[in-house]
Enzyme design. Sequence first.
Site, PDB file in Angstrom:
ATOM      1  N   VAL A 110       0.830  -1.209   0.000  1.00 56.12           N
ATOM      2  CA  VAL A 110       0.000   0.000   0.000  1.00 56.12           C
ATOM      3  C   VAL A 110       0.867   1.262   0.000  1.00 56.12           C
ATOM      4  O   VAL A 110       0.401   2.345   0.308  1.00 56.12           O
ATOM      5  CB  VAL A 110      -0.955   0.010   1.222  1.00 56.12           C
ATOM      6  N   HIS A 126      -4.730  -3.764  -2.475  1.00 59.05           N
ATOM      7  CA  HIS A 126      -5.202  -3.394  -1.131  1.00 59.05           C
ATOM      8  C   HIS A 126      -5.263  -1.889  -0.904  1.00 59.05           C
ATOM      9  O   HIS A 126      -5.324  -1.436   0.230  1.00 59.05           O
ATOM     10  CB  HIS A 126      -4.307  -4.057  -0.075  1.00 59.05           C
ATOM     11  N   CYS A 134     -13.475   9.206   3.422  1.00 50.34           N
ATOM     12  CA  CYS A 134     -14.581   9.305   4.373  1.00 50.34           C
ATOM     13  C   CYS A 134     -15.552   8.162   4.138  1.00 50.34           C
ATOM     14  O   CYS A 134     -16.005   7.948   3.011  1.00 50.34           O
ATOM     15  CB  CYS A 134     -15.318  10.636   4.227  1.00 50.34           C
ATOM     16  N   CYS A 137     -19.317  10.019   3.267  1.00 50.75           N
ATOM     17  CA  CYS A 137     -19.651  10.700   2.007  1.00 50.75           C
ATOM     18  C   CYS A 137     -18.663  10.391   0.895  1.00 50.75           C
ATOM     19  O   CYS A 137     -18.775  10.934  -0.196  1.00 50.75           O
ATOM     20  CB  CYS A 137     -19.730  12.203   2.235  1.00 50.75           C
ATOM     21  N   CYS A 185     -14.454  13.863   9.208  1.00 46.80           N
ATOM     22  CA  CYS A 185     -14.473  14.325   7.818  1.00 46.80           C
ATOM     23  C   CYS A 185     -14.843  15.800   7.798  1.00 46.80           C
ATOM     24  O   CYS A 185     -15.842  16.204   8.386  1.00 46.80           O
ATOM     25  CB  CYS A 185     -15.493  13.514   7.023  1.00 46.80           C
ATOM     26  N   SER A 226       6.344 -12.200  -1.754  1.00 42.26           N
ATOM     27  CA  SER A 226       5.099 -12.445  -1.020  1.00 42.26           C
ATOM     28  C   SER A 226       5.018 -13.906  -0.616  1.00 42.26           C
ATOM     29  O   SER A 226       5.376 -14.793  -1.394  1.00 42.26           O
ATOM     30  CB  SER A 226       3.874 -12.106  -1.879  1.00 42.26           C
ATOM     31  N   SER A 227       4.536 -14.146   0.596  1.00 38.27           N
ATOM     32  CA  SER A 227       4.304 -15.518   1.054  1.00 38.27           C
ATOM     33  C   SER A 227       2.919 -16.007   0.608  1.00 38.27           C
ATOM     34  O   SER A 227       2.602 -17.171   0.772  1.00 38.27           O
ATOM     35  CB  SER A 227       4.405 -15.582   2.580  1.00 38.27           C
ATOM     36  N   GLY A 253      11.831 -17.841   2.146  1.00 35.05           N
ATOM     37  CA  GLY A 253      10.949 -18.655   2.980  1.00 35.05           C
ATOM     38  C   GLY A 253       9.770 -19.192   2.202  1.00 35.05           C
ATOM     39  O   GLY A 253       9.602 -18.947   1.016  1.00 35.05           O
ATOM     40  N   CYS A 269      14.623 -10.181  -2.987  1.00 36.30           N
ATOM     41  CA  CYS A 269      14.084  -9.759  -4.289  1.00 36.30           C
ATOM     42  C   CYS A 269      15.147  -9.032  -5.099  1.00 36.30           C
ATOM     43  O   CYS A 269      15.286  -9.258  -6.305  1.00 36.30           O
ATOM     44  CB  CYS A 269      12.882  -8.839  -4.073  1.00 36.30           C
TER      45      CYS A 269
HETATM   46 ZN   LIG Z   1     -17.595  12.800   4.757  1.00 32.92          ZN
END
Ligand SMILES: [Zn+2]
Length: 277
Positions: A110, A126, A134, A137, A185, A226-227, A253, A269
């Site tokens: 993320v 994700h 919010c 809204c 918000c 990633s596992s 792993g 990696c």
């Molecule tokens: Zn809102």
Amino acid sequence: MGTTAAEVERDRARLREFVEAHPRLFVLTGAGCSTDSGIPDYRDTNGGWKRPQPVTYQAFMGEKVTRQRYWARSLVGWRRFGRAQPNATHRALARLEQQGRIATLLTQNVDGLHQAAGHRNVIDLHGRLDEVRCMGCDARLPRNAFQQALVERNPSWALLDAGDAPDGDADLEGRDFSRFDVPPCPACGGILKPDVVFFGENVPRHRVDAAVTSLNEADAMLVVGSSLMVFSGYRFAAAAAREGKPIAAVNLGKTRADPLLSLKIEQSCAEALSFVS
Ligand SMILES: [Zn+2]
């Protein structure tokens, strides 16, 4: 593990052959891509939890104190997370895309670091931590702007430092969070939530559909860092296997998809992708 330099070289050559043999790669990435950028991983090499399980959607939406604790930790953790830079793994994958070898990259991370490295066709399975949404809204605001609001309302917390944890939060165990002031918000007074999929929350349907379409058009799958312990990522490996598409994985792993793999590289990696030029 007793891996010799010759074995490391041999594995890297195999990965290179795999990448060259399948020009329409569907790549799935996870936390192992971002550890070199200073963002810790949730899981150990056996796929178990390294630390207490992260907050669930139900607890976040249902309990004020959970939101107070989440945002207090996030206020402290964001200072470093928000400044994280892409590393050699992100850059190698972006180069493979430029060379026309990667059709789609689906990330479970993320942090937005693939895009920061210049990768263009990325699906953030994700969500992204750099936006706040919010739940009333659907208004959105940048996480950096929200950070200012958090700091203004909670100046004493802004002075704290703590061990960094995954997903931009920080370890502040044993503190009293009940006086932490969480801004609502600005438009409707509703509950603000980072625009990421929490545990116990579903990935938005359109995102899954886009990823499935890309996987169907690919001729092989490459998993990087990633596992695949979380089902939302594992199901793409299962789908690739059902379609008879070869799967290679780079991960230090075990992975949940080990029985499905045609090639497994147990290296970091960055090391495994160092053949990319
Ligand atoms: Zn809102």
